[in-house]
Design an enzyme around this catalytic site. Sequence first.
Site, short mmCIF file in Angstrom:
data_model
loop_
_atom_site.label_atom_id
_atom_site.label_comp_id
_atom_site.label_asym_id
_atom_site.label_seq_id
_atom_site.Cartn_x
_atom_site.Cartn_y
_atom_site.Cartn_z
N ARG A 162 0.82 -1.22 0.00
CA ARG A 162 0.00 0.00 0.00
C ARG A 162 0.85 1.27 0.00
O ARG A 162 0.35 2.36 -0.31
CB ARG A 162 -0.96 0.00 1.20
CG ARG A 162 -0.29 0.34 2.51
CD ARG A 162 -1.17 0.05 3.71
NE ARG A 162 -2.32 0.92 3.83
CZ ARG A 162 -2.36 2.04 4.53
NH1 ARG A 162 -1.27 2.47 5.15
NH2 ARG A 162 -3.47 2.73 4.63
N TRP A 169 11.38 8.47 6.45
CA TRP A 169 12.37 7.76 7.25
C TRP A 169 12.62 6.35 6.74
O TRP A 169 13.71 5.80 6.95
CB TRP A 169 12.07 7.85 8.74
CG TRP A 169 10.99 6.99 9.34
CD1 TRP A 169 9.76 6.72 8.86
CD2 TRP A 169 11.07 6.34 10.62
NE1 TRP A 169 9.05 5.94 9.75
CE2 TRP A 169 9.83 5.69 10.84
CE3 TRP A 169 12.05 6.25 11.61
CZ2 TRP A 169 9.56 4.97 12.00
CZ3 TRP A 169 11.79 5.53 12.76
CH2 TRP A 169 10.55 4.89 12.94
N ASN A 206 6.25 13.75 4.86
CA ASN A 206 6.01 12.39 5.35
C ASN A 206 6.16 11.39 4.20
O ASN A 206 6.81 10.35 4.31
CB ASN A 206 4.60 12.34 5.94
CG ASN A 206 4.22 11.01 6.53
OD1 ASN A 206 3.46 10.95 7.49
ND2 ASN A 206 4.67 9.89 5.99
N SER A 216 6.04 16.13 8.42
CA SER A 216 7.27 15.48 8.00
C SER A 216 7.29 14.08 8.60
O SER A 216 6.25 13.47 8.87
CB SER A 216 8.48 16.30 8.43
OG SER A 216 9.68 15.77 7.92
N PRO A 283 -6.39 12.77 5.20
CA PRO A 283 -7.07 12.33 3.98
C PRO A 283 -6.91 10.84 3.70
O PRO A 283 -7.86 10.17 3.28
CB PRO A 283 -6.40 13.18 2.89
CG PRO A 283 -6.01 14.43 3.60
CD PRO A 283 -5.59 13.99 4.96
N GLY A 315 6.24 8.72 12.75
CA GLY A 315 6.49 7.40 12.20
C GLY A 315 5.87 6.30 13.04
O GLY A 315 5.66 5.19 12.55
N ASP A 317 2.80 5.43 14.13
CA ASP A 317 1.35 5.60 14.06
C ASP A 317 0.67 4.23 14.03
O ASP A 317 0.58 3.63 12.97
CB ASP A 317 0.96 6.46 12.85
CG ASP A 317 1.71 6.10 11.57
OD1 ASP A 317 2.73 5.37 11.61
OD2 ASP A 317 1.28 6.56 10.50
N GLU A 523 6.90 -5.95 6.64
CA GLU A 523 7.09 -4.61 7.23
C GLU A 523 7.47 -4.70 8.70
O GLU A 523 8.24 -3.88 9.20
CB GLU A 523 5.78 -3.84 7.07
CG GLU A 523 5.77 -2.45 7.68
CD GLU A 523 4.38 -1.88 7.80
OE1 GLU A 523 4.27 -0.65 7.88
OE2 GLU A 523 3.40 -2.67 7.82
N GLU A 538 -4.10 0.04 11.78
CA GLU A 538 -5.24 0.40 10.94
C GLU A 538 -5.16 -0.16 9.53
O GLU A 538 -5.98 0.17 8.67
CB GLU A 538 -5.41 1.92 10.90
CG GLU A 538 -4.22 2.67 10.32
CD GLU A 538 -4.40 4.19 10.42
OE1 GLU A 538 -5.12 4.67 11.31
OE2 GLU A 538 -3.79 4.90 9.59
#
Length: 576
Positions: A162, A169, A206, A216, A283, A315, A317, A523, A538
């Site tokens: 995605r 980073w 970001n 950022s 968004p 980062g 989140d 990931e 999420e």
Amino acid sequence: MASGWLCKGSGPPSSPPVSRLIAFLQQVQQAALSTLGDSSSFDPKTYVDLPLRFSLHRTSCAFRSLPRSSDGIIPPETFKNFVNDYFFEAGSDLIDHIPVDYVAEPADFLPHVKDQGLRTWALKVHAIWLELARQVAPSVEHEPDRHTLLPLPNPVIVPGSRFREVYYWDTYWIIRGLLVSKMFQTAKGMVENLLHLVKVYGFVLNGARVYYENRSQPPLLSAMVREVYVATNDTELLQEALPILIKEHKYWTSGPKQVTVLDGTGRKHFLCRYYAKWNAPRPESFTIDMQVAKEVNVNKQETLYHDIASAAESGWDFGSRWLRDGENLSTMFTSSILPVDLNAYMFQMERNIAYIAAVLGNQSIATKFRKAAKARQLAINSIMWDDEAGQWFDYALDPEQCEAHLNKVVYVWDEKFQRKITSASNFIPLWTSIFKSGDSKIEKVVNAIARSGLLFPAGVATSLRETGQQWDFPNAWPPLQHMIIEGLFFSGSTEGRRLARTIAQQWIQTNYVVFTETGHMLEKYDATICGGTGGGGEYKLQTGFGWSNGVVLSLLSDFELSLGDPITYSGLSLVR
């Protein structure tokens, strides 16, 4: 709907057509959720990444004319046909690219890896760069009002799945891997892309999307520049980068991102925080953020949206370290926290700028940033260090500890506002060499890591809280492993090096096992079990994966390993 601050005061705001495009795509995102109905498999980011086939006016008119039920729901087939007819596939505005410096087996690739099974795997990881290499399509620059993607001057390596665009980073660890793969031109191009964003916006976004213009991510650009220079001796890159890095430093040390704190002796210190210029639902996660905000009073929703976006800037989140109650996203207060890791990155940035300036012979800038780094070092150790615990803690800003000094707001330090929670972030300053070699406090940090409870059979857990958020237990993230391993190894501590070897072995092992079983690099992973996969948060677990590949290749470059079988490792030793 709250309007948000689109880059107010920090760079060129999105033009009205692009702002309208984002607002329209959010409507499509909401319609998709209500129409398709399965929130468990719904990824809202997909719908703000869709390139338009036709003008925004034509597309939005067609959307408004779609038939709806009495409760406003579009029939599923009608909605699917609309998306197919009026949009290109998400990610189609990035086209596949073959890096000019990629070869299947580079000369002098991982010379210390002798085990054939391990070497075969390493070459497969190296080959994933081909799967992740992209070039921004020309239409992005020629028709910006039909894309949320931003044009970039050079080809890119994307994280994967995605994450179809460049992320700030993530790029540091991608570059570390590219350098091991001898892909120096690609690595330099990636750095130049981020330098380009600073030129345009005043900071690195970001990610390379217009909807990321409000924030950022952890500021590692100076570290990328330094890594590429050390590998290539490219002084032209340093000359290009120096004024741009100084510009980025100003962004992080200006306005609300920098906070003044008085220590117990009344000495003034300057520290940074994450502070997005946004007070509306993100968004790319519009429907998710609106759902979270339902839990708070409407008068507090803009503040919550701001803190959600600020956490995304970190980062992390999301995770418990940003939550007042440690559990619920509705209690997020990110912008009221001075983070340990951010300030460690700032210390590293200041040292890197000083280093780059010295290489270029600019002693005045070198001296200025050495002083800035020294002041930052003192600030971190005065406000965040806990000598008894042997680690640094985030510091919460409490309005009751706030005073006015010369018309500026300052906070008065109080130990009770150190957030003494167990988190991998507490040890990031070790990676940035916050203590000089031989400092007795280094052994305290090494011992604190060893007894933190964060060490498991497959790596370092992010925290000890199991909240269901992805930046919490039991997830183990590649960048955190790498920073802690390198911090321990370069600490100069004998026990630190031993611990670094252990964690490196465990991390390589779990990545190898997962890849052997699934054919994918992930990931994130589960720290508690070798071969365990990460989860929570999420969105679904993503494959690819840029920073995972970079960390594995870096560790294989730095350590000698041999495989006894797919589960057992032996013969571990350090190369450097």
